[in-house]
Design an enzyme around this catalytic site. Structure first.
Site, PDB file in Angstrom:
ATOM      1  N   GLU A  44      -2.442   2.921  -3.075  1.00  0.00           N
ATOM      2  CA  GLU A  44      -2.691   3.138  -1.645  1.00  0.00           C
ATOM      3  C   GLU A  44      -4.034   3.811  -1.413  1.00  0.00           C
ATOM      4  O   GLU A  44      -4.716   4.240  -2.348  1.00  0.00           O
ATOM      5  CB  GLU A  44      -1.532   3.961  -1.059  1.00  0.00           C
ATOM      6  N   TYR A  48      -5.349   3.209   5.405  1.00  0.00           N
ATOM      7  CA  TYR A  48      -4.120   2.502   5.001  1.00  0.00           C
ATOM      8  C   TYR A  48      -4.249   1.012   4.668  1.00  0.00           C
ATOM      9  O   TYR A  48      -3.716   0.554   3.666  1.00  0.00           O
ATOM     10  CB  TYR A  48      -3.030   2.670   6.067  1.00  0.00           C
ATOM     11  N   CYS A  53      -1.030  -4.009  -2.983  1.00  0.00           N
ATOM     12  CA  CYS A  53       0.358  -4.152  -3.437  1.00  0.00           C
ATOM     13  C   CYS A  53       0.415  -4.309  -4.957  1.00  0.00           C
ATOM     14  O   CYS A  53      -0.559  -4.753  -5.591  1.00  0.00           O
ATOM     15  CB  CYS A  53       0.996  -5.375  -2.798  1.00  0.00           C
ATOM     16  N   GLU A  55       1.987  -6.506  -6.751  1.00  0.00           N
ATOM     17  CA  GLU A  55       1.845  -7.900  -7.190  1.00  0.00           C
ATOM     18  C   GLU A  55       0.373  -8.288  -7.276  1.00  0.00           C
ATOM     19  O   GLU A  55      -0.068  -8.919  -8.237  1.00  0.00           O
ATOM     20  CB  GLU A  55       2.537  -8.841  -6.200  1.00  0.00           C
ATOM     21  N   CYS A  82       6.221  -8.718  -0.038  1.00  0.00           N
ATOM     22  CA  CYS A  82       5.801  -8.884   1.359  1.00  0.00           C
ATOM     23  C   CYS A  82       5.266 -10.302   1.565  1.00  0.00           C
ATOM     24  O   CYS A  82       5.030 -11.055   0.602  1.00  0.00           O
ATOM     25  CB  CYS A  82       4.744  -7.843   1.718  1.00  0.00           C
TER      26      CYS A  82
HETATM   27  N1  THU Z   1       4.230  -2.918  -1.422  1.00  0.00           N
HETATM   28  C1  THU Z   1       3.997  -3.576  -2.600  1.00  0.00           C
HETATM   29  O1  THU Z   1       3.409  -3.016  -3.530  1.00  0.00           O
HETATM   30  N2  THU Z   1       4.444  -4.852  -2.711  1.00  0.00           N
HETATM   31  C2  THU Z   1       5.119  -5.532  -1.727  1.00  0.00           C
HETATM   32  O2  THU Z   1       5.340  -6.733  -1.845  1.00  0.00           O
HETATM   33  C3  THU Z   1       5.610  -4.789  -0.566  1.00  0.00           C
HETATM   34  C4  THU Z   1       4.893  -3.509  -0.277  1.00  0.00           C
HETATM   35  C5  THU Z   1       3.721  -1.532  -1.266  1.00  0.00           C
HETATM   36  C6  THU Z   1       2.572  -1.427  -0.306  1.00  0.00           C
HETATM   37  C7  THU Z   1       2.651   0.038   0.087  1.00  0.00           C
HETATM   38  O3  THU Z   1       1.896   0.791  -0.873  1.00  0.00           O
HETATM   39  C8  THU Z   1       4.111   0.388  -0.063  1.00  0.00           C
HETATM   40  O4  THU Z   1       4.713  -0.683  -0.789  1.00  0.00           O
HETATM   41  C9  THU Z   1       4.831   0.562   1.259  1.00  0.00           C
HETATM   42  O5  THU Z   1       4.665  -0.523   2.073  1.00  0.00           O
END
Ligand code: THU
Length: 120
Positions: A44, A48, A53, A55, A82
């Protein structure tokens, strides 16, 4: 390597997530055709939208290591991917996706998690 073992790799690597804002740690472990496993975590950022992510971190590492679309058998993720990551999974032509979702373990093909995909 079984799906269960790959998911356990994702669980373990999730401990390295850098998620001070959401507190939501995600891990991704990708099994390549040659048997190697490439891992990623969410990273992160105080601005923001700049966060990455798990993946996308994993597949970015895989590309750096020399892999490409079609080299991936299974992606195991500690959370439901996501929408944007579903597009990445489709781009990388992963055969199957295994993920945790509310206490369940779900297994799907990319066509199932992202039907009628956008393609250039
Ligand atoms: N996140 C992922 O790493 N992968 C996803 O497919 C869904 C969301 C992370 C992004 C963020 O750091 C945290 O989960 C909360 O949304």
């Amino acid at each position: 390597m079984t799906d269960q073992e790959l998911l356990e790799r994702a669980d373990t690597i999730a401990g390295r997530a850098y998620a001070p804002y959401s507190g939501f740690h995600v891990g991704c472990a990708v099994l390549c055709r040659d048997g190697e496993v490439v891992e990623g975590v969410n990273v992160e950022n105080g601005a923001y939208p700049l966060g990455v992510c798990a993946e996308r971190a994993a597949f970015s590492c895989a590309i750096v290591a020399g892999y490409g679309p079609g080299d991936f058998v299974v992606a195991a993720i500690t959370a439901s991917p996501c929408g944007g990551c579903r597009q990445w999974l489709a781009e990388m032509r992963v055969e199957r996706v295994v993920f945790r979702n509310g206490g369940r373990v779900v297994e799907m093909t990319v066509d199932e998690i992202l039907p009628e995909q956008f393609e250039l």
